[in-house]
Motif scaffolding. Sequence first.
Motif, short mmCIF file in Angstrom:
data_model
loop_
_atom_site.label_atom_id
_atom_site.label_comp_id
_atom_site.label_asym_id
_atom_site.label_seq_id
_atom_site.Cartn_x
_atom_site.Cartn_y
_atom_site.Cartn_z
N GLU A 1 0.85 -1.21 0.00
CA GLU A 1 0.00 0.00 0.00
C GLU A 1 0.88 1.25 0.00
N ILE A 2 0.52 2.21 -0.93
CA ILE A 2 1.28 3.46 -0.98
C ILE A 2 0.46 4.59 -0.36
N GLU A 3 -0.81 4.68 -0.79
CA GLU A 3 -1.72 5.74 -0.30
C GLU A 3 -3.11 5.16 -0.22
N ARG A 4 -4.04 5.89 0.46
CA ARG A 4 -5.44 5.50 0.39
C ARG A 4 -6.32 6.73 0.39
N ALA A 5 -7.47 6.64 -0.30
CA ALA A 5 -8.41 7.76 -0.38
C ALA A 5 -9.76 7.29 0.14
N ASN A 6 -10.41 8.12 0.97
CA ASN A 6 -11.70 7.68 1.54
C ASN A 6 -12.91 8.38 0.93
N ASN A 7 -12.68 9.41 0.10
CA ASN A 7 -13.80 10.03 -0.61
C ASN A 7 -13.30 10.63 -1.93
N LEU A 8 -14.20 11.27 -2.66
CA LEU A 8 -13.88 11.75 -4.00
C LEU A 8 -12.81 12.85 -3.98
N HIS A 9 -12.93 13.77 -3.03
CA HIS A 9 -11.95 14.86 -2.95
C HIS A 9 -10.57 14.30 -2.64
N SER A 10 -10.54 13.37 -1.69
CA SER A 10 -9.28 12.73 -1.30
C SER A 10 -8.68 11.98 -2.50
N LEU A 11 -9.52 11.32 -3.29
CA LEU A 11 -9.04 10.58 -4.48
C LEU A 11 -8.39 11.54 -5.46
N GLN A 12 -9.02 12.69 -5.66
CA GLN A 12 -8.51 13.71 -6.58
C GLN A 12 -7.10 14.18 -6.15
N VAL A 13 -6.96 14.43 -4.85
CA VAL A 13 -5.67 14.90 -4.30
C VAL A 13 -4.58 13.83 -4.46
N LEU B 1 -7.98 12.50 -15.38
CA LEU B 1 -8.69 12.02 -14.18
C LEU B 1 -8.97 13.17 -13.21
N ILE B 2 -7.94 13.99 -12.96
CA ILE B 2 -8.09 15.10 -12.00
C ILE B 2 -9.13 16.10 -12.49
N ASP B 3 -9.04 16.48 -13.77
CA ASP B 3 -9.99 17.47 -14.33
C ASP B 3 -11.42 16.95 -14.30
N THR B 4 -11.59 15.67 -14.66
CA THR B 4 -12.94 15.09 -14.71
C THR B 4 -13.57 15.05 -13.32
N ILE B 5 -12.78 14.63 -12.31
CA ILE B 5 -13.31 14.59 -10.93
C ILE B 5 -13.62 16.01 -10.45
N ALA B 6 -12.73 16.96 -10.74
CA ALA B 6 -12.94 18.35 -10.31
C ALA B 6 -14.22 18.92 -10.93
N ASN B 7 -14.42 18.67 -12.23
CA ASN B 7 -15.63 19.18 -12.91
C ASN B 7 -16.89 18.56 -12.32
N TYR B 8 -16.81 17.25 -12.05
CA TYR B 8 -17.97 16.55 -11.48
C TYR B 8 -18.33 17.14 -10.12
N ARG B 9 -17.31 17.35 -9.27
CA ARG B 9 -17.57 17.89 -7.93
C ARG B 9 -18.11 19.31 -8.00
N ARG B 10 -17.58 20.09 -8.97
CA ARG B 10 -18.06 21.47 -9.14
C ARG B 10 -19.54 21.48 -9.53
N THR B 11 -19.88 20.62 -10.50
CA THR B 11 -21.28 20.55 -10.98
C THR B 11 -22.20 20.13 -9.86
N LYS B 12 -21.78 19.11 -9.09
CA LYS B 12 -22.63 18.62 -7.99
C LYS B 12 -22.78 19.70 -6.91
N GLY B 13 -21.71 20.48 -6.70
CA GLY B 13 -21.75 21.53 -5.68
C GLY B 13 -22.76 22.63 -6.05
N ARG B 14 -22.89 22.87 -7.36
CA ARG B 14 -23.84 23.89 -7.82
C ARG B 14 -25.29 23.44 -7.62
N GLY B 15 -25.50 22.09 -7.64
CA GLY B 15 -26.85 21.57 -7.47
C GLY B 15 -27.63 21.57 -8.76
#
Length: 326
Positions: free
Chosen positions: A247-259, A312-326
């Motif tokens: 194991e090198i790293e682990r992510a527990n949610n979408l934001h963490s995965l992006q980072v 991958l980073i751009d796609t996750i960021a765009n998805y989170r931005r869209t969801k944040g707008r509602g």
Amino acid sequence: VITMLNVGKIDAFEMAKGVKKKYPKTPIVVLTHFSREVSMKLANEDLSSSDYVFSWLGNSTLLLAIIKLIEDKMNAEYDIEVVGVQAILLVEDSIRYYSSYLPSIYKVLFDQTNELMTEGLNEHRKTMRMRARPKILLAKTYEDAVSLYEKYNQNLLGIISDISYARKGKRDDQAGIKLAKYIRKRDKQLPILLQSSEKWDPLINKDLSVSFIDKYSKTLLVELKHYIRENYGFGDFVFKHPETGQEIERANNLHSLQVKIARIDPLSLDFHVTNNHFSRWLKARALFSLSNLFRKKKREDFNDIEEIRSYLIDTIANYRRTKGRG
């Protein structure tokens, strides 16, 4: 209708036939205590009129599992094929074992969904997440298992199968291994867990790249829960080194995965992209639109691993931005 095996003078299976004649679409489940006499009685009974027979050990979570299993069977076709909900295929003909497996698997699914519901969503999104939990499909013969695999293979999280059950109308002691070989010809990545009470040859694990659990193990259900969390994308996303498996790293949610994607070693990123691990992890979290975007992209669509990283980073960021707008 849920009935105990013997209620008064009426035989449960006779009653089931009567109900099925009048109401053919009503599911009927027979509950029975487990003993040698009961096993012998069931072996000679015509079980065609009852949908399921379960072994009642006084555990009330079995009732929830029965209702969810029937719901999943009713909703599977639309939810899996149209919406893209994931499924787990359980192949088991032993009443005793599937009666203890199902409550355990459903508990893991509900615990997982409850964890995901805390990820800052509104009430509507929480309800949608709960409904998008993976379905469980139960098959009791080799032919049933193959037909469910053929129908839903694009949306299967994994397969949990016994080794000995009916194939071509007769009990086949190698049925589970034959099923694993059949699936491996089509899909090298799908997690397959075989379990048996017989001795197991470790070489089969290597040849077929499957996992194994001993049915007589005292920690059987704990091992099963651990396996599901680790292999079906239910826990954290664990970045591993492809050669050492460390194991090198682990992510527990979408934001963490992006980072973590932004700074992870290229070798590890390439390994997870090639094996579609991101897509499976996102699907288990009911993030279907994002998962499908990743799944459609092939390694060959990009010039190098850094281009994949940026995508991958751009796609996750765009998805989170869209969801944040509602």
